[in-house]
Design a protein around this motif. Structure first.
Motif, PDB file in Angstrom:
ATOM      1  N   PHE A  48      90.991  63.038 -34.929  1.00 37.00           N
ATOM      2  CA  PHE A  48      91.061  61.926 -33.986  1.00 37.00           C
ATOM      3  C   PHE A  48      91.365  60.687 -34.813  1.00 37.00           C
ATOM      4  CE2 PHE A  48      89.196  63.829 -30.176  1.00 37.00           C
ATOM      5  CZ  PHE A  48      88.630  64.983 -30.695  1.00 37.00           C
ATOM      6  N   SER A  49      92.405  59.925 -34.387  1.00 38.55           N
ATOM      7  CA  SER A  49      92.672  58.686 -35.111  1.00 38.55           C
ATOM      8  C   SER A  49      92.925  57.550 -34.137  1.00 38.55           C
ATOM      9  CB  SER A  49      93.862  58.854 -36.052  1.00 38.55           C
ATOM     10  OG  SER A  49      95.007  59.157 -35.316  1.00 38.55           O
ATOM     11  N   VAL A  50      92.488  56.365 -34.574  1.00 41.57           N
ATOM     12  CA  VAL A  50      92.675  55.164 -33.765  1.00 41.57           C
ATOM     13  C   VAL A  50      93.451  54.183 -34.627  1.00 41.57           C
ATOM     14  CG1 VAL A  50      91.504  53.322 -32.505  1.00 41.57           C
ATOM     15  CG2 VAL A  50      90.467  55.587 -32.641  1.00 41.57           C
ATOM     16  N   THR A  51      94.652  53.814 -34.197  1.00 41.98           N
ATOM     17  CA  THR A  51      95.505  52.950 -35.010  1.00 41.98           C
ATOM     18  C   THR A  51      95.736  51.630 -34.294  1.00 41.98           C
ATOM     19  OG1 THR A  51      96.619  54.938 -35.749  1.00 41.98           O
ATOM     20  CG2 THR A  51      97.702  52.861 -36.253  1.00 41.98           C
ATOM     21  N   ASP A  52      95.544  50.540 -35.037  1.00 45.39           N
ATOM     22  CA  ASP A  52      95.836  49.234 -34.451  1.00 45.39           C
ATOM     23  C   ASP A  52      96.846  48.525 -35.324  1.00 45.39           C
ATOM     24  OD1 ASP A  52      94.488  47.211 -36.349  1.00 45.39           O
ATOM     25  OD2 ASP A  52      92.901  48.716 -36.042  1.00 45.39           O
ATOM     26  N   VAL A  53      97.391  47.458 -34.795  1.00 45.54           N
ATOM     27  CA  VAL A  53      98.321  46.643 -35.590  1.00 45.54           C
ATOM     28  C   VAL A  53      97.718  45.259 -35.771  1.00 45.54           C
ATOM     29  CG1 VAL A  53     100.450  47.901 -35.103  1.00 45.54           C
ATOM     30  CG2 VAL A  53      99.635  46.233 -33.460  1.00 45.54           C
ATOM     31  N   GLY A  54      96.415  45.271 -36.037  1.00 45.71           N
ATOM     32  CA  GLY A  54      95.673  44.012 -36.161  1.00 45.71           C
ATOM     33  C   GLY A  54      95.819  43.386 -37.538  1.00 45.71           C
ATOM     34  N   GLU A  55      94.801  42.582 -37.875  1.00 48.45           N
ATOM     35  CA  GLU A  55      94.884  41.801 -39.122  1.00 48.45           C
ATOM     36  C   GLU A  55      94.700  42.638 -40.393  1.00 48.45           C
ATOM     37  OE1 GLU A  55      91.618  39.089 -38.970  1.00 48.45           O
ATOM     38  OE2 GLU A  55      90.236  40.641 -38.341  1.00 48.45           O
ATOM     39  N   GLY A  56      94.236  43.881 -40.222  1.00 53.12           N
ATOM     40  CA  GLY A  56      93.990  44.729 -41.392  1.00 53.12           C
ATOM     41  C   GLY A  56      92.644  44.416 -42.033  1.00 53.12           C
ATOM     42  N   ILE A  57      92.312  45.183 -43.010  1.00 54.25           N
ATOM     43  CA  ILE A  57      90.995  45.005 -43.640  1.00 54.25           C
ATOM     44  C   ILE A  57      91.177  44.515 -45.079  1.00 54.25           C
ATOM     45  CG2 ILE A  57      88.890  46.193 -44.375  1.00 54.25           C
ATOM     46  CD1 ILE A  57      89.304  48.066 -41.981  1.00 54.25           C
ATOM     47  N   ALA A  58      90.633  43.331 -45.311  1.00 55.53           N
ATOM     48  CA  ALA A  58      90.755  42.746 -46.663  1.00 55.53           C
ATOM     49  C   ALA A  58      89.879  43.546 -47.637  1.00 55.53           C
ATOM     50  CB  ALA A  58      90.293  41.292 -46.625  1.00 55.53           C
ATOM     51  N   GLU A  59      90.186  43.371 -48.940  1.00 57.90           N
ATOM     52  CA  GLU A  59      89.486  44.189 -49.950  1.00 57.90           C
ATOM     53  C   GLU A  59      87.979  43.941 -49.954  1.00 57.90           C
ATOM     54  OE1 GLU A  59      90.206  44.750 -54.570  1.00 57.90           O
ATOM     55  OE2 GLU A  59      92.068  44.611 -53.410  1.00 57.90           O
ATOM     56  N   GLU A  60      87.596  42.626 -49.876  1.00 57.03           N
ATOM     57  CA  GLU A  60      86.167  42.314 -49.933  1.00 57.03           C
ATOM     58  C   GLU A  60      85.433  42.810 -48.690  1.00 57.03           C
ATOM     59  OE1 GLU A  60      88.634  40.180 -50.137  1.00 57.03           O
ATOM     60  OE2 GLU A  60      88.450  38.597 -48.647  1.00 57.03           O
ATOM     61  N   VAL A  61      86.206  42.895 -47.548  1.00 60.64           N
ATOM     62  CA  VAL A  61      85.587  43.420 -46.317  1.00 60.64           C
ATOM     63  C   VAL A  61      85.462  44.933 -46.447  1.00 60.64           C
ATOM     64  CG1 VAL A  61      85.877  43.677 -43.813  1.00 60.64           C
ATOM     65  CG2 VAL A  61      86.503  41.527 -44.925  1.00 60.64           C
ATOM     66  N   ALA A  62      86.498  45.560 -47.026  1.00 63.21           N
ATOM     67  CA  ALA A  62      86.533  47.022 -47.115  1.00 63.21           C
ATOM     68  C   ALA A  62      85.326  47.567 -47.865  1.00 63.21           C
ATOM     69  CB  ALA A  62      87.817  47.461 -47.816  1.00 63.21           C
ATOM     70  N   SER A  63      84.920  46.824 -48.933  1.00 62.06           N
ATOM     71  CA  SER A  63      83.813  47.350 -49.739  1.00 62.06           C
ATOM     72  C   SER A  63      82.489  47.350 -48.980  1.00 62.06           C
ATOM     73  CB  SER A  63      83.676  46.527 -51.024  1.00 62.06           C
ATOM     74  OG  SER A  63      83.413  45.190 -50.673  1.00 62.06           O
ATOM     75  N   GLN A  64      82.415  46.548 -47.906  1.00 61.11           N
ATOM     76  CA  GLN A  64      81.128  46.476 -47.185  1.00 61.11           C
ATOM     77  C   GLN A  64      81.244  46.948 -45.750  1.00 61.11           C
ATOM     78  OE1 GLN A  64      78.942  42.759 -48.101  1.00 61.11           O
ATOM     79  NE2 GLN A  64      80.939  42.038 -48.759  1.00 61.11           N
ATOM     80  N   LEU A  65      82.354  47.581 -45.468  1.00 61.07           N
ATOM     81  CA  LEU A  65      82.670  47.915 -44.070  1.00 61.07           C
ATOM     82  C   LEU A  65      81.557  48.695 -43.380  1.00 61.07           C
ATOM     83  CD1 LEU A  65      85.215  47.222 -42.525  1.00 61.07           C
ATOM     84  CD2 LEU A  65      86.032  49.533 -42.930  1.00 61.07           C
ATOM     85  N   PHE A  66      80.977  49.646 -44.091  1.00 60.58           N
ATOM     86  CA  PHE A  66      79.968  50.514 -43.464  1.00 60.58           C
ATOM     87  C   PHE A  66      78.541  50.046 -43.740  1.00 60.58           C
ATOM     88  CE2 PHE A  66      83.700  53.238 -44.189  1.00 60.58           C
ATOM     89  CZ  PHE A  66      83.969  53.607 -42.878  1.00 60.58           C
ATOM     90  N   THR A  67      78.434  48.859 -44.345  1.00 63.95           N
ATOM     91  CA  THR A  67      77.085  48.340 -44.606  1.00 63.95           C
ATOM     92  C   THR A  67      76.486  47.842 -43.291  1.00 63.95           C
ATOM     93  OG1 THR A  67      77.939  47.590 -46.708  1.00 63.95           O
ATOM     94  CG2 THR A  67      75.792  46.750 -46.076  1.00 63.95           C
ATOM     95  N   PRO A  68      75.278  48.306 -42.971  1.00 57.72           N
ATOM     96  CA  PRO A  68      74.665  47.854 -41.719  1.00 57.72           C
ATOM     97  C   PRO A  68      74.529  46.334 -41.713  1.00 57.72           C
ATOM     98  CG  PRO A  68      73.410  49.651 -42.663  1.00 57.72           C
ATOM     99  CD  PRO A  68      74.438  49.276 -43.672  1.00 57.72           C
ATOM    100  N   PHE A  69      74.772  45.782 -40.552  1.00 56.12           N
ATOM    101  CA  PHE A  69      74.679  44.333 -40.294  1.00 56.12           C
ATOM    102  C   PHE A  69      75.779  43.525 -40.959  1.00 56.12           C
ATOM    103  CE2 PHE A  69      70.324  46.028 -40.209  1.00 56.12           C
ATOM    104  CZ  PHE A  69      70.059  45.860 -38.849  1.00 56.12           C
ATOM    105  N   PHE A  70      76.777  44.190 -41.518  1.00 59.48           N
ATOM    106  CA  PHE A  70      77.909  43.426 -42.045  1.00 59.48           C
ATOM    107  C   PHE A  70      78.914  43.219 -40.913  1.00 59.48           C
ATOM    108  CE2 PHE A  70      82.306  43.366 -43.481  1.00 59.48           C
ATOM    109  CZ  PHE A  70      82.282  42.211 -44.255  1.00 59.48           C
ATOM    110  N   THR A  71      79.234  41.969 -40.658  1.00 59.66           N
ATOM    111  CA  THR A  71      80.191  41.658 -39.594  1.00 59.66           C
ATOM    112  C   THR A  71      80.966  40.401 -39.950  1.00 59.66           C
ATOM    113  OG1 THR A  71      80.441  41.162 -37.249  1.00 59.66           O
ATOM    114  CG2 THR A  71      78.437  40.363 -38.291  1.00 59.66           C
ATOM    115  N   THR A  72      82.188  40.315 -39.452  1.00 62.01           N
ATOM    116  CA  THR A  72      82.954  39.081 -39.637  1.00 62.01           C
ATOM    117  C   THR A  72      83.095  38.350 -38.304  1.00 62.01           C
ATOM    118  OG1 THR A  72      84.989  40.317 -39.305  1.00 62.01           O
ATOM    119  CG2 THR A  72      84.295  39.993 -41.584  1.00 62.01           C
ATOM    120  N   LYS A  73      82.486  38.927 -37.293  1.00 61.38           N
ATOM    121  CA  LYS A  73      82.620  38.328 -35.950  1.00 61.38           C
ATOM    122  C   LYS A  73      81.395  37.496 -35.624  1.00 61.38           C
ATOM    123  CE  LYS A  73      84.949  42.585 -34.888  1.00 61.38           C
ATOM    124  NZ  LYS A  73      84.725  43.902 -34.357  1.00 61.38           N
TER     125      LYS A  73
END
Ligand code: ADP
Length: 705
Positions: A617-642
């Motif tokens: 199953f894959s979900v593809t968007d054409v959004g802003e993408g994930i920056a490197e510093e965000v990528a390293s914490q993507l799955f960290t609980p309570f990490f959000t940019t919103k």
């Protein structure tokens, strides 16, 4: 250490000691030989010195005796001259002159004038003693006198008689000797002048003034019989004797000199004593030197041991040690320091004071100022200071430097000693500890969220059950009144149908909500989740109403691509739906940040086979993408940019996917956007069939508000 070790380790020591025994023996032999040599040389020296001293004394005595003999001869010659001056034939005052002569020369005790027949004509006796021939008949010595005078007459020269003993009235006696001088007048003998010497007085008068203390002078006969003696030979233990012949015409006297010397003891003279004392002193000094050398050797040995111990300690240290002189030049570094900075000791030692090779160039000025200030003020921070050093490969690392003044043995300040600790590990450990602290906090918050979710699900179950009961009750009531409604207007019948439909939906959704809550509850409590065989498209379909709703709101076009041959997958449908819904929402929200035409915002949901037994199953968007510093914490609980985000969505999605034995991955989607994907394993024939509810449209996602 075990017994074997002891045995093996002691063996070389014994061997060593065994090798030492002969060494010690030969050393003692050498010592004994040295002592023997020194002792015998000393004895020989003393003996030789004694001998030399004796022979020197003997020589001196011989010379002295010769002097005395000369003196004696001179005195007798002088007397002869004086006697020759006495002319009885022409001198009417012969008697007076003879008396005067006897007064002056005490050694002469009598002067006689005898005629040619040797008859005494005139006689003069010494005024100093009673006449010698008072109690002794002079004629008894006539033979001696006669012999001497006849010899004198024959040679027309003075002649001496043999010595003879004349007893005296006081019980003593005198050893006398006569000298006869012939007196000629016009070639004719007219008489003889006979003078009598007392040998004792000869010694005292002629030699007495010259004779020094400790010497005894005597006249002796050839056989050694002493005739007369003057002076004392002294009280020494060794007797030295010297003799000289005093040749007189008609008689020969033996002049004998005796001297006793007491110094011929152990040390015959000062030189020998001095040499002996110096040799002994030399021996003592030698012994002291040996002792001192031994002590030095021991101290050196101890020092070497201490040095080796210190070296081993320095080498085993992890702490870098560095010594600098007052100009800041490095005078010592230990291996740990060289290892720390990656520079060899030779390159560091006596290197010009600054910049040091381990100073980072960008900080060199700061360090230089700091060093100058410290050295000028001698102010060192207590407890050290932190700094940054550079390795030879250019990497920087933090260090703690603790410095102390270097004071030499004379108490003079000669530089600085620094202990340098590499803080890299410590900093890393602190970092890890901080990260784990953060993780602990996040876990605690997660646990709290779990508790809250559990509480909520418990609390919501009741009202949802009530809603479901009321909806079912209302449906029953509606069915009972349906007959009555059949008679009503078409409008009423349509309304009744709609109402029934709405009530049924309410009952369904309430039931579904209950299931979601139960799933969440199970998820939070980590209970065994149920697995069902579900068609992949059913999972997509279940979330579509909600996805479409949000897509319309956000102006996003949703495209679904599904491979028709996809097998059923084994999963907890409720949870997987929530994952898909969450990923779709994130994708749509990411596209909001891109100011593009709405038609460009496409969310692509894809279902396709993956490997033999998997469905991706894959979900593809054409959004802003994930920056490197965000990528390293993507799955960290309570990490959000919103602003309104909770930062729990992806963390929970990953947990759900991992619970299904898969992993949630993401990658950039060129030219823009991101692809999130996970794989579920295909169902086996004995997998449980899907429940009815799983195939119906679902309630809003629980991950997102
Ligand atoms: P939330 O959505 O509440 O912020 P998530 O865990 O779902 O929490 O997402 C965490 C963060 O990951 C988001 O705040 C966002 O910055 C980033 N993110 C998630 N999905 C995407 C995506 N498709 N594109 C760009 N960023 C994303």
């Amino acid at each position: 250490m075990n017994a074997d070790d002891g045995a093996t380790s002691s063996k070389p020591a014994w061997r060593w000691l065994g090798g030492l025994q002969p060494l010690r023996k030969s050393r003692s032999l050498l010592w004994a030989l040295l002592v023997l040599l020194v002792g015998s040389s000393l004895v020989l020296l003393i003996w030789l010195a004694g001998r030399y001293e004796s022979s020197a004394a003997q020589e001196r005595l011989e010379a002295y005796t010769a002097d005395l003999a000369t003196q004696m001869r001179q005195g007798m010659s002088r007397n002869l001259r004086s006697l020759q001056a006495l002319q009885p034939d022409r001198d009417p005052a012969w008697q007076a002159h003879a008396h005067e002569l006897l007064q002056q020369r005490r050694e002469l005790i009598r002067v006689e004038w005898r005629d040619t027949e040797l008859r005494p004509d005139r006689v003069s006796d010494s005024p100093y003693r009673p006449p010698a021939f008072e109690s002794f008949d002079r004629s008894l010595s006539a033979a001696d006198v006669g012999l001497a005078c006849r010899a004198a007459q024959r040679f027309n020269a003075p002649a001496y008689s043999n010595s003879y003993f004349v007893p005296q009235s006081n019980g003593m006696g005198l050893e006398l000797m006569d000298v006869c001088l012939p007196l000629m007048a016009t070639g004719q003998l007219i008489g003889f002048t006979v003078a009598t010497y007392a040998l004792n007085d000869m010694l005292s008068e002629l030699l007495g003034a010259q004779l020094t203390r400790g010497h005894a002078v005597s006249f002796a006969e050839a056989d050694g019989t002493r005739l007369a003696m003057y002076g004392s030979a002294g009280s020494g233990r060794r007797l030295f004797v010297a003799q000289q012949l005093v040749d007189l015409s008609g008689n020969t006297l033996v002049l004998r000199l005796e001297s006793r010397q007491g110094t011929a003891d152990l040390f015959p003279n000062l030189l020998t004593a001095l040499v002996t004392a110096m040799t002994l002193a030399l021996c003592v000094v030698l012994l002291m030197l040996v002792r001192d050398m031994r002590r030095r050797l021991k101290v050196e040995h101890d020092l070497a041991e201490a040095l080796a111990f210190r070296k081993a300690m320095e080498n085993s240290l992890n702490t870098g040690l560095r010594a600098r002189d007052l100009e800041g030049r490095i005078t010592y570094v230990n291996p740990a320091f060289c290892q720390m900075v990656g520079v060899r000791a030779e390159e560091l030692l006596h290197h010009r004071a600054s910049p040091a090779p381990y100073w980072p160039p960008e900080l060199a000025n700061v360090y230089q100022d700091r060093q100058t200030f410290r050295m000028a003020n001698k102010a060192l921070p207590r407890g050290g200071h932190e700094s940054v050093f550079m390795r030879s490969d250019g990497t920087r690392f933090p260090v703690l430097i603790i410095e102390a003044p270097l004071i030499n043995a004379l108490g003079k300040h000669t530089g600085w000693m620094s202990a340098v600790l590499d803080l890299s590990e410590q900093k890393r450990a602190e970092e890890i500890s901080r990260a784990s602290q953060d993780r602990l906090q996040a876990t605690a918050r997660l646990a709290m969220v779990g508790e809250m979710a559990s509480l909520l699900s418990h609390e919501l179950n009741q009202p949802l059950a009530a809603i479901s009961s009321y909806a079912n009750g209302s449906l029953n009531v509606l069915r009972d009144t349906q007959a009555a409604l059949l008679t009503g207007t078409p409008e009423q019948r349509r309304l009744s149908g709609d109402l029934e439909m709405a009530l049924r939906r309410i009952a369904e959704q309430a039931g579904r909500a209950g299931k979601v809550i139960k799933s969440v509850h199970d998820f939070v409590r980590r209970r065994e989740q149920k697995r069902e065989a579900v068609q992949p498209m059913d999972l997509i379909d279940a979330i579509m109403p909600l996805v479409s709703l949000q897509a319309r709101k956000l102006g996003v076009r949703v495209v679904i691509t599904a491979e028709p041959s996809c097998p059923q997958v084994l999963c907890d449908p409720t949870m997987v739906e929530q994952v898909l819904l969450n990923l779709a929402r994130n994708g749509m929200q990411a596209m909001q940040a891109v100011p593009e035409q709405a038609s460009d915002r496409v969310l692509h949901l894809r279902v396709q086979r993956s490997g033999k037994n998997g469905v991706e199953f894959s979900v593809t968007d054409v959004g802003e993408g994930i920056a490197e510093e965000v990528a390293s914490q993507l799955f960290t609980p309570f990490f959000t940019t919103k602003d309104e985000g909770m930062g729990l969505g992806l963390s929970l999605c990953r947990t759900v996917v991992e619970q299904h034995g898969s992993s949630l991955s993401f990658k950039a989607h060129p030219p823009r956007g991101t692809v999130f994907a996970f794989t579920l394993s295909a169902a086996t024939p004995d997998s449980p069939p899907p429940s009815q509810a799983a195939l119906t449209p679902r309630l809003p996602a629980f991950f997102k508000p």
